[in-house]
Design an enzyme around this catalytic site. Structure first.
Site, PDB file in Angstrom:
ATOM      1  N   ASP A  36      43.981  36.558  44.533  1.00  0.00           N
ATOM      2  CA  ASP A  36      45.157  35.714  44.764  1.00  0.00           C
ATOM      3  C   ASP A  36      45.814  35.336  43.433  1.00  0.00           C
ATOM      4  OD1 ASP A  36      47.024  34.472  46.405  1.00  0.00           O
ATOM      5  OD2 ASP A  36      45.850  32.625  46.632  1.00  0.00           O
ATOM      6  N   ASN A  65      48.853  30.070  40.797  1.00  0.00           N
ATOM      7  CA  ASN A  65      47.418  29.935  40.543  1.00  0.00           C
ATOM      8  C   ASN A  65      47.052  30.112  39.072  1.00  0.00           C
ATOM      9  OD1 ASN A  65      46.892  29.401  43.204  1.00  0.00           O
ATOM     10  ND2 ASN A  65      46.375  31.506  43.720  1.00  0.00           N
ATOM     11  N   ASP A  80      42.259  28.294  41.648  1.00  0.00           N
ATOM     12  CA  ASP A  80      42.232  28.555  43.085  1.00  0.00           C
ATOM     13  C   ASP A  80      41.451  29.823  43.434  1.00  0.00           C
ATOM     14  OD1 ASP A  80      42.524  28.746  45.791  1.00  0.00           O
ATOM     15  OD2 ASP A  80      44.702  28.625  45.797  1.00  0.00           O
TER      16      ASP A  80
END
Length: 175
Positions: A41, A46, A58
């Site tokens: 991700d 992030n 994250d």
């Protein structure tokens, strides 16, 4: 986060700062990939900035891997579609999930260089995943080289995070 810094893209990252972001993210990925993890991700939201350092945050979709493969079948969740490598959407198991993180860094670098949001679908989304994208205006040859390597449609052709840092002078140090 970088996303918060960009805001509505009224803030433009200088090329030197894009290199710093890429260097720090590649170093973070080198560390986590070396410990058998993949993030899955990577995106501006992030990546956090503290002073002059960028850090990956994250780890909600992170997975343990065995040589880049998910340890549990069916355990891979999809992240933000804007940064997702094409192979994540195939019905086949992904051979090396670390290469999905590398692709996401390439998309993020492209977005920072273009200073506008990346498409979440449609033709522009597909162009980034088919080796047919056009270099962002003003991007240096070295940045275009980094994007060319990380955005390869064939994941086997993408470098590791370690190779990215070791093979580009602009990523070797923060200076």
């Amino acid at each position: 986060s970088i996303e918060a810094i960009l805001g509505d893209y009224s803030t433009k990252f200088e090329q030197k700062e894009i290199y710093r972001v890429l260097r720090h993210v590649f170093l973070g990925l080198k560390f986590i990939h070396g410990r058998g993890l993949v993030h899955l991700d990577i995106k501006p939201g992030n990546i956090l900035k503290k002073k002059d350092n960028y850090k990956i945050s994250d780890f909600g979709l992170a997975l343990h891997t065995n040589k880049g493969k998910a340890c549990r079948a069916g355990s891979v969740e999809e992240g933000d579609s804007r940064y997702l490598a094409r192979e994540m959407l195939d019905w086949e198991p992904v051979e090396d999930l670390t290469k999905c993180d590398i692709f996401a860094v390439g998309v993020m670098g492209f977005e920072l260089a273009e200073n506008k949001p990346i498409a979440s679908h449609g033709d522009a989304w597909h162009i980034l995943r088919k080796d047919r994208w056009v270099a962002p205006p003003g991007a240096s040859d070295e940045l275009v080289d980094i994007l060319s390597e990380t955005l390869k449609s064939n994941p086997k052709s993408r470098p590791t995070a370690e190779k990215c840092v070791a093979s580009h002078r602009c990523l070797m140090s923060d200076i």
